[in-house]
Enzyme design. Sequence first.
Site, PDB file in Angstrom:
ATOM      1  N   GLU A 167      25.833  26.501 -32.289  1.00  0.00           N
ATOM      2  CA  GLU A 167      26.930  26.588 -33.268  1.00  0.00           C
ATOM      3  C   GLU A 167      27.628  25.237 -33.402  1.00  0.00           C
ATOM      4  OE1 GLU A 167      31.354  27.250 -32.745  1.00  0.00           O
ATOM      5  OE2 GLU A 167      30.363  29.057 -31.985  1.00  0.00           O
ATOM      6  N   GLU A 218      27.505  16.044 -28.369  1.00  0.00           N
ATOM      7  CA  GLU A 218      28.269  17.298 -28.475  1.00  0.00           C
ATOM      8  C   GLU A 218      28.587  17.915 -27.114  1.00  0.00           C
ATOM      9  OE1 GLU A 218      30.484  19.369 -31.092  1.00  0.00           O
ATOM     10  OE2 GLU A 218      29.179  17.664 -31.521  1.00  0.00           O
TER      11      GLU A 218
END
Length: 1009
Positions: free
Chosen positions: A86, A163
Amino acid sequence: MDLLPVENTRLAKRHGFRSLKLVNVSMDEVLGEQPVGVDYGRLDNGLYYYVRSNSKPRMRAALALAIKAGSVLEEEDERGVAHIVEHLAFSATTKYTNHDLVKFLESIGAEFGACQNASTSADETIYELLVPVDKPELLSRAISVLAEFSSEVRVSADDLEKERGAVLEEYRGSRNANGRMQDAHWLLMMEGSKYAERLPIGLEKVIRTVSPETVKQFYQKWYHLHHMAVVAVGDFSDTQSVVELIKTHFGQKVSASDPPYIPYFPVPSHGEPRFSCFVESEAAGSAVMISCKMPVGELKTVKDYRDSLAEAMFHCALNQRFFKISRRKDPPYFSCSSAADVLVKPMKAYIMTSTCKEKGTVEAMESILMEVARVRLHGFSDREISTVRALMMSEIESAFLERDQMQSTSLRDEYLQHFLHNEPVVGIEYEAQLQKSILPQISVTEVSKYAENFRTSCSCVIKTVEPRATATVDDLKTAVMKVNSLEEERNISPWDDENIPDEIVSTKPEPGDILQEREFSSVGVTELLLSNGMRVCYKCTDFLDDQVLFTGFTYGGLSELSESEYFSCSMGSTIAGEIGVFGHRPSVLMDLLAGKRAEVGTKVGAYMRTFSGDCSPSDLETALQLVYQLFTTDVVPGEEEVKIVMQMAEEAIHAQERDPYTAFANRVRELNYGNSYFFRPIRISDLRKVDPRRACEYFIKCFKDPSTFTIVIVGNINPAVARPLILQYLGGIPKPPEPILHFSRDDLKGLPFTFPATIIREVVHSPMVEAQCSVQLSFPVELKNETMIEEIHFVGFLSKLLETKIMQVLRFKHGQVYSVGVSVFLGGNKPSRTGDVRGDISVNFSCDPDISSVLVDLALDEISRLQQEGPSGEDVSTILEIEQRAHENGLQENYYWLDRILRSYQSRVYSGDVSASFEIQDEGRIKIRESLTPSTAQLALQRILPFPCRKQYSVVILMPRTSRLTLFESFIHSMPNRFGKDAKFLASVAGVVVFALTLWRYSRSTGKS
């Protein structure tokens, strides 16, 4: 403008519900599987779609991509990968790299977080966008973004590394007291199922080390078009063109293989209750959680729908009882609530949660179970069910009246539930008919039987949370056996209802008169000056048919008090509220307001006293009656009410002292605002100085003189109906013979406010269970009176610019934070019409403690670069677009207009003409928008912030306090070899300390978590 047809339409709508025909349907009738009111279909590749035209907000579309894949599908080495995917979706796809997707969406006004977001749960993942559609190409590009999410997310080693930091920071943020308590309860509830081991946030080890190949494998396997749906609800001229866009962007996509089988993971039931006494040293207070698990039932027939209504009535009636008990003498808990919730796909739970005094968890738990047993034995009373029925009828009437004004996001969520959980979508018209027909038929017995689901033999989990261990599992078991025994012996007395008066106002006041009436057509408001001196301004809108909002304000607040009076008077709202500021005790008022949608609240701030309300147009009289009661009620403190309030306040202070963030927040306030008693946190010693009688006397005076108040009312107002009510209940408030707390805004006492004159960087060390780190970087702001209107607008634009740019650096470039917030405080001066305004702009983020100082310097570097080089044209364009879109949305909301009109009255330029003040503020906004360029933004950053920014600022960093034992061990490891013998001796002592500490911790936690 002729308002008569509009008023007739609104009246017809309300009569429309009351004349809505009842339906006579078989309980076995099946609710339609096809969702009503939406273009629904499936592409050849398996993708479902939902498209609906809806004009609120105008020129906007709420989009979503839903995937029936969540953390429960992860293998052991993938724990947290569903959530990582996500995150990666917003980082890099085939068409977008380095978070360019986020930048594109922000460039069209879809702000990151508010308008572009995603969530991962155990069973599903949802991506959501809220985008403008006033240009044809915007909707197409937004749908193409969802298509990228579905199959084009890029999972390279570089993308993943960038990330990891953001995901780790989100993980770290979840490891606070609330997170630990929730995780522990989840494990207890899900014990024996795969869900217990698949929290969406995952494992720290996996987040740090998972390979790109593993992430890619999960993505390619589970993100299959057969398990996806696209939802588009917005201001579309026609839905078919939107369906064609979905086909264009998704139609050519083909998933690599046959759709994977999604396993069913059951949650085992258990006949014996599970108990846990959880000790959390940072807990906000003591609490009890009682949960009973059951399979998720189907909602397919009218009978199922009727059962869901009866279930909702049960929880509502039980909550009303819990509230009344919490307001009794020596209550067993401060608050308690009951609800039903679907936790995972196969399981829902009835959950009762309660907060209570320290060492009071066993008493609270026993009282909760006793009340449910009372319902099983005696049921609810007829009056209780009548009250709940009226409340639910009022809610469905409101939904029916506003059926054409629903937010697109709400409709989008409804279709997501249809796709993910097979919830029927029958349309609000039919649902209103069903409820209106069924609610009167649901009996007391039918509602009361749902108490059976709260038996401790129904897969029950009972958990207490305490900051210090006092309850034991044996204590909980003994209390359960006691309640069960009393129930078996039928030795629990029936519920004793309170006497409820017939009316809120026993004697209706004589109406006042209108001394002056003015129309301000440019703003669309009417202003009335009443005979008691109160000023009332109202604006009729058609944004929501069932909403009227109002706020009344006057100058003069807590800043006028001396230190000796401050602590007593600052408790006035709390103590008076517990007794009842509207002429009735809160428990009685709850029943008086049953079936009505009207609420009023009060606030006493530093410089102002305000009351605010929200009601249905049909209940405007009730809301204004509450205001009348507020001004005419003399609150007298009783011993029991004061005891409860002070006990709750003491618990709250202890909770703050346990919270690691308290020392951090206190030091920020002390540094930036000075060590004044007004900014200093209240302590137990301060609490013991509170005089309840003086507190109530002050509160009474705060809302006694109507001549000092200005009230703004916005919403679906029919002046022919509203004006007589205004005259009776606002104009009827008696004006005291002498002014009470009558202050001029120019003569108020200012708060002592002193921002540090030099650079200050401090670290606050606080004891923590798990390491957390928060940062606040603050700069002083001083706005000159001559250019105040424009400068305030500049501050708004610049704060958003700083937030966006620092986020790009700390998260998108370095990947070390989850989010960045920039806040503005301009309350450093009294609200006079002369003098400058002082305050601060603060940058806030959380991060890894080890790199906090480095990230502060990176943020300072970025602010310094913006001051020296200025933002880019793209940066300025993005900020202007975000602000414009927010402004356009606001123009369609009553809250926005209420706030703008209030600010016009409170503006420095207000001199009796609210429209002139309004227009000056509007012109100031337009002027800044038109003049905002990279160079003017740069000059504003130099002018409003210290320049260079590194010459004056404060930084406070919250860090975990290193234990003495850890320091001791560090000291040992650093000892030179020549002290080897002493080191060995010290090490053996340390070993004994470690062992003793471990045993002590074990003894505290054994059998309690």
